[in-house]
Design an enzyme around this catalytic site. Structure first.
Site, short mmCIF file in Angstrom:
data_model
loop_
_atom_site.label_atom_id
_atom_site.label_comp_id
_atom_site.label_asym_id
_atom_site.label_seq_id
_atom_site.Cartn_x
_atom_site.Cartn_y
_atom_site.Cartn_z
CD GLU A 281 -39.78 -27.04 22.46
OE1 GLU A 281 -39.62 -26.49 23.22
OE2 GLU A 281 -38.96 -27.76 21.60
CG HIS A 282 -41.86 -20.55 19.24
ND1 HIS A 282 -42.73 -19.81 17.92
CD2 HIS A 282 -41.36 -19.21 19.99
CE1 HIS A 282 -41.58 -18.70 17.57
NE2 HIS A 282 -40.87 -18.47 18.85
CG ASP B 264 -34.12 -33.15 3.14
OD1 ASP B 264 -33.20 -32.71 1.83
OD2 ASP B 264 -35.05 -32.16 2.64
#
Length: 251
Positions: free
Chosen positions: A38-39, A161
């Site tokens: 998804e942008h 992370d």
């Protein structure tokens, strides 16, 4: 190549506790590997308090599933259609940087974390022919259990992370991305969050309102930071050696 990141993003997305770009497909085109998602227009983090609250909610999600099941109260609960993960690890390999992570499930956190360190030490030995870190780690191992004494460590779904470069803000609020996800001790995610520039204090203040620090927290943070310094040594060379050796000598 991106199957692990796809799986990690999807696992976090499915909790609904913290925003990530929705992963759409991992695929290859010839020798090019791709991850479609998804942008999102992402800028700098603005609402540290909300990020801290949502990170705590993510970490509590699987713990609450476990506790609810233990109380036989799944029926009618919010997450009644989801089974908890009671082991430490992840169903697929992920990558922290470009280094694949062995996420084979274990019954205890101590075993899983010790293996993560062992894998990093193997890289240091192979690439840099340096045995001293292994010697110091082996001296420490007999007392590693003391770092978890009195702790009930249940698996939390972790980003894996979460340094400052893997979080930001979009129109919907704080967002995290580029995970190296696995089920582990919730405190692990906080270790790298204080490294390499870190996050504003509001993140940690909000987080610890929901998940208070427990005895030995600072010592475990140092232990968990060891993985990330070793991982950076493996990636970027001996500039991180002194940080690794300093922690190993202090354990």
């Amino acid at each position: 190549m991106f199957e692990g990141e796809f799986a990690g993003l999807d696992a976090i997305y499915q909790t609904g506790k913290i925003l990530v770009p929705k992963p759409l497909k991992a695929f290859s085109y010839g020798k090019t590997y791709c991850l479609a998602m998804e942008h999102k227009e992402i800028g700098s983090l603005e609402n540290g308090t909300l990020l801290g609250e949502q990170l705590a909610d993510l970490h509590l999600d699987n713990i609450n599933l476990i506790r609810n099941k233990q109380k036989n109260s799944f029926v009618g609960s919010e997450n009644s259609d989801r089974e908890p993960e009671t082991r430490f690890g992840f169903p697929v390999r992920t990558s922290c940087g470009f280094i694949p992570q062995n996420n084979q499930f274990t019954k205890t956190w101590e075993e899983f974390f010790a293996r993560k360190i062992d894998d990093q030490l193997a890289i240091i030995e192979r690439e840099y022919h340096d045995m001293k870190p292994r010697q110091l780690w082996n001296q420490f191992l007999p007392k590693i259990s003391s770092y978890f004494e009195g702790q009930e460590i249940l698996p939390s779904l972790l980003h894996g992370d979460l340094w400052g470069g893997n979080a930001g803000e979009c129109s919907s609020g704080p967002i995290v991305f580029d995970p190296a996800a696995f089920y582990g001790h919730h405190e692990y995610d906080l270790a790298i969050a204080t490294m390499f520039g870190g996050f504003p204090s509001s993140v940690f203040k909000a987080y610890h309102k929901k998940i208070p620090k427990e005895r030995g927290f600072e010592n475990r943070q140092q232990l968990y930071q060891l993985f990330h310094y070793l991982n950076h040594w493996s990636h970027f060379g001996g500039g991180y050696k002194s940080s690794c050796m300093s922690i190993l000598k202090s354990l």
